[in-house]
Design a protein around this motif. Structure first.
Motif, PDB file in Angstrom:
ATOM      1  N   ALA A   1       0.662  -1.038  -0.143  1.00 42.76           N
ATOM      2  CA  ALA A   1       0.034   0.220   0.072  1.00 42.76           C
ATOM      3  C   ALA A   1       1.019   1.265   0.152  1.00 42.76           C
ATOM      4  O   ALA A   1       0.666   2.526  -0.644  1.00 42.76           O
ATOM      5  CB  ALA A   1      -0.918  -0.040   1.154  1.00 42.76           C
ATOM      6  N   LEU A   2       1.917   1.327   0.800  1.00 38.69           N
ATOM      7  CA  LEU A   2       2.862   2.536   0.788  1.00 38.69           C
ATOM      8  C   LEU A   2       3.510   2.498  -0.594  1.00 38.69           C
ATOM      9  O   LEU A   2       3.732   3.558  -0.853  1.00 38.69           O
ATOM     10  CB  LEU A   2       3.634   2.201   1.828  1.00 38.69           C
ATOM     11  CG  LEU A   2       3.120   2.416   3.343  1.00 38.69           C
ATOM     12  CD1 LEU A   2       4.254   2.058   4.557  1.00 38.69           C
ATOM     13  CD2 LEU A   2       2.616   3.729   3.591  1.00 38.69           C
ATOM     14  N   GLU A   3       3.977   1.338  -1.208  1.00 35.05           N
ATOM     15  CA  GLU A   3       4.774   1.398  -2.500  1.00 35.05           C
ATOM     16  C   GLU A   3       3.908   2.260  -3.254  1.00 35.05           C
ATOM     17  O   GLU A   3       4.380   3.093  -4.176  1.00 35.05           O
ATOM     18  CB  GLU A   3       5.033  -0.113  -2.739  1.00 35.05           C
ATOM     19  CG  GLU A   3       5.966  -0.049  -4.090  1.00 35.05           C
ATOM     20  CD  GLU A   3       6.134  -1.368  -4.434  1.00 35.05           C
ATOM     21  OE1 GLU A   3       6.870  -1.692  -5.413  1.00 35.05           O
ATOM     22  OE2 GLU A   3       5.737  -2.376  -3.716  1.00 35.05           O
ATOM     23  N   SER A   4       2.682   1.776  -3.446  1.00 35.26           N
ATOM     24  CA  SER A   4       1.560   2.298  -4.429  1.00 35.26           C
ATOM     25  C   SER A   4       1.605   3.748  -4.165  1.00 35.26           C
ATOM     26  O   SER A   4       1.353   4.810  -5.146  1.00 35.26           O
ATOM     27  CB  SER A   4       0.360   1.562  -4.445  1.00 35.26           C
ATOM     28  OG  SER A   4      -0.605   2.048  -5.384  1.00 35.26           O
ATOM     29  N   ALA A   5       1.185   4.142  -2.819  1.00 32.26           N
ATOM     30  CA  ALA A   5       1.024   5.629  -2.510  1.00 32.26           C
ATOM     31  C   ALA A   5       2.337   6.563  -2.768  1.00 32.26           C
ATOM     32  O   ALA A   5       2.136   7.639  -3.086  1.00 32.26           O
ATOM     33  CB  ALA A   5       0.393   5.716  -1.092  1.00 32.26           C
ATOM     34  N   LEU A   6       3.468   6.126  -2.570  1.00 27.39           N
ATOM     35  CA  LEU A   6       4.745   6.877  -2.496  1.00 27.39           C
ATOM     36  C   LEU A   6       5.153   6.801  -3.688  1.00 27.39           C
ATOM     37  O   LEU A   6       5.945   7.692  -4.121  1.00 27.39           O
ATOM     38  CB  LEU A   6       5.549   6.259  -1.414  1.00 27.39           C
ATOM     39  CG  LEU A   6       4.873   6.597   0.162  1.00 27.39           C
ATOM     40  CD1 LEU A   6       6.089   5.819   1.010  1.00 27.39           C
ATOM     41  CD2 LEU A   6       5.132   7.851   0.482  1.00 27.39           C
ATOM     42  N   GLY A   7       4.984   5.841  -4.911  1.00 25.62           N
ATOM     43  CA  GLY A   7       5.548   5.537  -5.728  1.00 25.62           C
ATOM     44  C   GLY A   7       6.902   5.181  -5.719  1.00 25.62           C
ATOM     45  O   GLY A   7       7.885   5.616  -6.532  1.00 25.62           O
TER      46      GLY A   7
END
Length: 276
Positions: free
Chosen positions: A95-101
């Motif tokens: 989820a963080l990978e997707s949100a932070l790019g």
């Protein structure tokens, strides 16, 4: 209910994994669970040795492994054994990978790196230990939080828990016959929080304490009228000074600390707003 074997595998200290497992198990009262803890798993050879133990005690496998090869080997061997396997941090990281790019850094124990926050936490722990039970009151202005309460109202364990979260905490016992230092009433930097509890619960805790010390369980320390007056005296002090109060009667240390952190954040926000 048959016993469940829960295997916890981590390539670091495993502290995070243990906390997650503990939180999950708390939802199942009376469950017969045998936990097997395997920290610092950083090679396939180490993993292979562990798999022998897992095969002997099959159950559920929780893991936090960032090395792709070790992780793949664990997943393959668990599938061969027919064991359920749970990568407990995957959903959060994805989820963080997707949100932070950004792609996550695959480094074991990265959260335990000795950064500025780490040293601040060490400093907080040292301060808190040095300022337990009313000691060194001259330094209280340097604290973030000051806890006040009668004897056995969870001041010390709550202080230590907060210190591990990075807060400098001092605590002071409220004793009817011995008023606290006048400095307590003029503090500007720290938030003063009163801890209170039901007299009946306090008597029970104190009586258990006396028994653990092999002392007479019936003294003035546990006298009903005296304890009730102590609690009333402390509550009046908290009210007179407009200090926020946390009732720890039915709260765990973690729950009390969470409530105090919320109060502290509100305290900081109010101070910042006043300064604008």
């Amino acid at each position: 209910m048959p016993r469940l074997h829960l295997h916890l595998l981590s390539d670091s200290t495993g502290e995070t994994l243990e906390m997650i497992a503990k939180a999950a198990l708390a939802q199942f009262e009376g469950a017969d669970v045998s936990r097997h803890f395997w920290p610092m798993v950083r090679s396939q050879q180490h993993l292979d040795r562990i798999m022998g133990e897992i095969a002997s005690n099959p159950g559920v496998v929780f893991f936090t492994l960032v090395n792709a090869e070790t992780r793949t080997r664990l997943e393959e061997q668990c599938r061969t054994l027919g064991l359920p396997i749970v990568p407990v941090l995957d959903a959060a990281v994805e989820a963080l990978e997707s949100a932070l790019g950004q792609h996550p850094k695959a480094r074991p124990g990265r959260q335990h790196m000795m950064d500025e926050a780490y040293f601040a936490r060490v400093d907080a722990i040292q301060f808190t230990i040095a300022h337990d039970d009313g000691v060194l009151w001259e330094d209280w202005e340097e604290a973030d939080i000051v806890l006040a309460g009668v004897s056995r109202s969870s001041k010390t364990p709550t202080s230590i828990y907060l210190a591990n979260r990075g807060y400098k905490v001092a605590n002071i016992p409220i004793v009817v016959e011995s008023p606290p230092p006048s400095a307590l009433y003029g503090l500007r930097h720290p938030l003063v929080v009163g801890l209170t509890t039901a007299p009946e619960r306090l008597i029970q805790v104190r009586r258990n304490r006396l028994l653990s010390l092999n002392q007479a369980p019936e003294t003035a320390y546990v006298d009903e009228d005296r304890v009730a007056k102590e609690v009333q005296f402390a509550r009046r002090m908290f009210a007179d000074n407009d200090w926020p109060v946390i009732d720890v009667t039915r709260r765990s240390i973690e729950e009390a600390a969470a409530a105090i952190i919320n109060l502290y954040n509100e305290f900081l926000a109010a101070r910042e707003a006043a300064a604008e």
